[in-house]
Each structure stands twice: as structure tokens, then as C-alpha cells.
Design an enzyme around this catalytic site. Structure first.
Site, mmCIF file in Angstrom:
data_model
loop_
_atom_site.group_PDB
_atom_site.id
_atom_site.type_symbol
_atom_site.label_atom_id
_atom_site.label_comp_id
_atom_site.label_asym_id
_atom_site.label_seq_id
_atom_site.Cartn_x
_atom_site.Cartn_y
_atom_site.Cartn_z
ATOM 1 N N HIS A 1 0.835 -1.209 0.000
ATOM 2 C CA HIS A 1 0.000 0.000 0.000
ATOM 3 C C HIS A 1 0.865 1.253 0.000
ATOM 4 O O HIS A 1 2.031 1.228 0.408
ATOM 5 C CB HIS A 1 -0.916 0.003 1.226
ATOM 6 C CG HIS A 1 -0.154 0.011 2.530
ATOM 7 N ND1 HIS A 1 0.407 1.159 3.056
ATOM 8 C CD2 HIS A 1 0.133 -0.984 3.389
ATOM 9 C CE1 HIS A 1 1.013 0.865 4.188
ATOM 10 N NE2 HIS A 1 0.869 -0.433 4.421
ATOM 11 N N GLU B 1 -2.137 -6.892 7.996
ATOM 12 C CA GLU B 1 -0.850 -6.772 8.680
ATOM 13 C C GLU B 1 -0.925 -7.426 10.056
ATOM 14 O O GLU B 1 -2.007 -7.735 10.564
ATOM 15 C CB GLU B 1 -0.464 -5.290 8.784
ATOM 16 C CG GLU B 1 0.918 -5.007 9.331
ATOM 17 C CD GLU B 1 2.050 -5.647 8.550
ATOM 18 O OE1 GLU B 1 2.260 -6.876 8.707
ATOM 19 O OE2 GLU B 1 2.751 -4.944 7.814
#
Length: 195
Positions: free
Chosen positions: A8, A81
Site C-alpha cells: 500500500h 498486517e
């Protein structure tokens, strides 16, 4: 088949230099620009599918990377994550003040160190590895948009990076780039890294 890996773009958590994993910090304007840079670089490749972490920083990056393609991103919670537990949302300084030497151990031996109250790297490896195995079973060229930790574990799962490589500065996935892995019956090959 190919897996195209994209981290990202910069999030507000990155910008503020926080410890975070599952906290959902959005992209900054720079992060949106980095996502567009990755999308531009991806114009040279074709993929049939896109899977992304549902956290907004990865999801929004995936949406930008698939604009103008007949590919709709699919949310894949296994790619989120690491849950950093009690470290979530702390600055580096606050984390060191509160947890002392544990921070140094975490950074020097991440693969064997669990953040206080967080997810162990082994738990994360199981979920990420399961996702990768399913992608390979499907056999479609796939864009994977996620986070440095989960993308690093994809490399480890496929035998392309060792435990000692994880969190090394030269093995960090950079914003605004993509990496490519070719997978066939013979195994996996890292074709490019941070292109």
C-alpha cells in the site's frame, strides 16, 4: 502463473511513524500518488485477479491499481498486517519508553518475537501461507495488495527469503512499486523486486 505484489501507499500511520498493524490508518495524499505510481508501472503486466487486505490503506491502493481494468479487487483478511497488540498506535519513542529492550529484540529478531498482546509471526505465517497456497491452486496471474509484513511472509513461504531476511532494510517493500514472482511446478522465482 505470476503473483504481482504491491505494498500500500504511505498511510497516516506511516507518516506519523507509529507502530501499527491492524489499526486502520488511511492513505495520505502522497500514499495515493504512490498507489498511482504502482498502477502506472503495472500497465506493463496483465493479471486476471486482485486480492487485497481489507484495511483501507491496502484496499484503496488496490482500487487505484485496478482502475480501468476488468478486475474487481477481492477482500482477503488473511493478508492483513500483523496485530501489534499493545504497540498499536504508539510512536517509536513511546514504545521504547514503555517496553524497553523488547522493542530492540522485536526489530532484530522479528520472526521469533511476539509483540505484547499481539499476534505471533507464526500465526501470521499460517494465515498468509494459506492464502498463497490457495492463490497458487487457482493458478491465475494475481495482483496481491497488502502490507510489508504479509508480503515479506509471502516471500518466506515460497522459499524466496529466509527468516534472517525479514525486516532487513534491503528487503522492505517500497511504496509505489511492484514485485513479481513466477510460480510453476519447479517452484517459485523472484522475477523483480521493487520495480
Amino acid at each position: 502463473m505470476y503473483l504481482y505484489l504491491v505494498r500500500h501507499g504511505q498511510s497516516t500511520g506511516n507518516e506519523r511513524q507509529l507502530f501499527f498493524g491492524v489499526r486502520d490508518y488511511p492513505l495520505t495524499e502522497l500514499g495515493r500518488e504512490q498507489a498511482r505510481q504502482a498502477a502506472d508501472k503495472l500497465n506493463e503486466v496483465e493479471f486476471a485477479r486482485c486480492v487485497a487486505s481489507p484495511l483501507s490503506r491496502a484496499w484503496d491502493t488496490a482500487m487505484i491499481c485496478t482502475e480501468g481494468r476488468f478486475v474487481v479487487p477481492e477482500a482477503c483478511p488473511a493478508l492483513r498486517e500483523q496485530d501489534m497488540g499493545e504497540l498499536e498506535g504508539l510512536t517509536w519513542g513511546a514504545a521504547e519508553a514503555r517496553f524497553g529492550d523488547h522493542i530492540g529484540v522485536l526489530l532484530s529478531d522479528w520472526f521469533h518475537t511476539t509483540p505484547s498482546g499481539g499476534e505471533s509471526p507464526q500465526q501470521m505465517m499460517e494465515r498468509v501461507g494459506g492464502c498463497v497456497d490457495e492463490l497458487i491452486r487457482r493458478g491465475e496471474d494475481t495482483l496481491v495488495v497488502a502490507h510489508n509484513g504479509s508480503l515479506s511472509l509471502i516471500l518466506h513461504h515460497l522459499g524466496l527469503a529466509g527468516e534472517q531476511d525479514l525486516l532487513r532494510p534491503d528487503w522492505f517493500f517500497r511504496h509505489g512499486t511492484y514485485s513479481a514472482i513466477r510460480v510453476d511446478k519447479a517452484g517459485a522465482e523472484l522475477v523483480c523486486f521493487n520495480r
